[in-house]
Design an enzyme around this catalytic site. Structure first.
Site, mmCIF file in Angstrom:
data_model
loop_
_atom_site.group_PDB
_atom_site.id
_atom_site.type_symbol
_atom_site.label_atom_id
_atom_site.label_comp_id
_atom_site.label_asym_id
_atom_site.label_seq_id
_atom_site.Cartn_x
_atom_site.Cartn_y
_atom_site.Cartn_z
ATOM 1 N N HIS A 1 -10.108 1.460 1.885
ATOM 2 C CA HIS A 1 -9.643 2.805 2.274
ATOM 3 C C HIS A 1 -10.825 3.756 2.501
ATOM 4 O O HIS A 1 -10.740 4.683 3.294
ATOM 5 C CB HIS A 1 -8.740 3.401 1.186
ATOM 6 N N CYS B 1 0.850 -1.187 0.000
ATOM 7 C CA CYS B 1 0.000 0.000 0.000
ATOM 8 C C CYS B 1 0.887 1.239 0.000
ATOM 9 O O CYS B 1 1.866 1.303 0.761
ATOM 10 C CB CYS B 1 -0.892 -0.006 1.239
ATOM 11 N N HIS C 1 -9.045 -3.952 -1.611
ATOM 12 C CA HIS C 1 -8.041 -3.155 -0.893
ATOM 13 C C HIS C 1 -8.343 -1.658 -1.032
ATOM 14 O O HIS C 1 -8.356 -0.921 -0.043
ATOM 15 C CB HIS C 1 -6.652 -3.495 -1.445
ATOM 16 N N GLU C 2 -8.600 -1.228 -2.274
ATOM 17 C CA GLU C 2 -8.832 0.207 -2.498
ATOM 18 C C GLU C 2 -10.113 0.678 -1.817
ATOM 19 O O GLU C 2 -10.138 1.747 -1.196
ATOM 20 C CB GLU C 2 -8.899 0.520 -3.999
HETATM 21 NI NI NI Z 1 -3.693 1.010 -0.090
#
Ligand code: NI
Length: 184
Positions: free
Chosen positions: A149, A103, A145-146
């Site tokens: 956030h 990341c 994953h994105e």
């Molecule tokens: Ni990330």
């Protein structure tokens, strides 16, 4: 357009849930400028995904762009630039698959995370059009994953085995040579 600074783990903004983008903002110059900045930033840092909170913009917006071709994750399907506003995820295949994630907000580290291996992603693009992408394997991990956030989550939150959180150099030296091939 400009390269923006990516904030790092420890910055409280990375842990705040982001707010929905209002439909009326989709055509706004400010939002288009922000997306242009995110694309510049993604390319400058050499990543494959970036979420707005990573540049301290607390809105539900993320971009993903995966070049195709052979990688350590096997032959990757190309994902052309996707600008995802207010994205949602539906799990199509709950069986988990593990990948070593990195990341831009947690620089220098790699961690092994298991996530559902098949998902459908729904979002609106900057023109306000509903979009859908079905993603499997590594690409499913990238989207999850994105979008994490946008909920104030980082991949390290999903690491079950702390032994599998390592520095990139040690990853290349000790993990990569013995890593099992990623299952399909
Ligand atoms: Ni990330």
């Amino acid at each position: 357009m400009a390269v923006r600074k990516i904030i790092r783990m420890g910055h409280p903004a990375l842990r705040r849930p982001a707010l929905d983008v209002a439909r009326d903002d989709l055509g706004s110059e400010a939002l288009h400028r922000l997306v242009a900045d995110m694309i510049d930033t993604l390319h400058d840092y050499g990543g494959i995904g970036l979420a707005a909170p990573q540049i301290n913009e607390g809105i539900r917006l993320a971009i993903v762009e995966v070049p195709g071709g052979p990688t350590r994750h096997g032959e990757l399907a190309e994902q052309p630039l996707a600008v995802c506003v207010n994205p949602r995820i539906e799990v199509l295949d709950p069986v988990t698959e593990g990948h070593w994630e990195g990341c831009l907000s947690v620089p220098g580290l790699r961690g092994y995370v298991e996530r559902p291996r098949g998902i459908r992603v729904s979002y609106v693009n900057l023109r306000g059009e509903e979009q859908r992408i079905t993603a499997h394997g590594f690409l499913a991990t990238v989207f999850q994953h994105e979008f994490d956030h946008l909920d104030g989550k980082l991949y390290i939150d999903h690491i079950d085995d702390p032994h599998r959180l390592v520095f990139e150099e040690e990853y290349a030296r000790y993990v990569l040579p013995i890593e099992e091939p990623t299952p399909k």
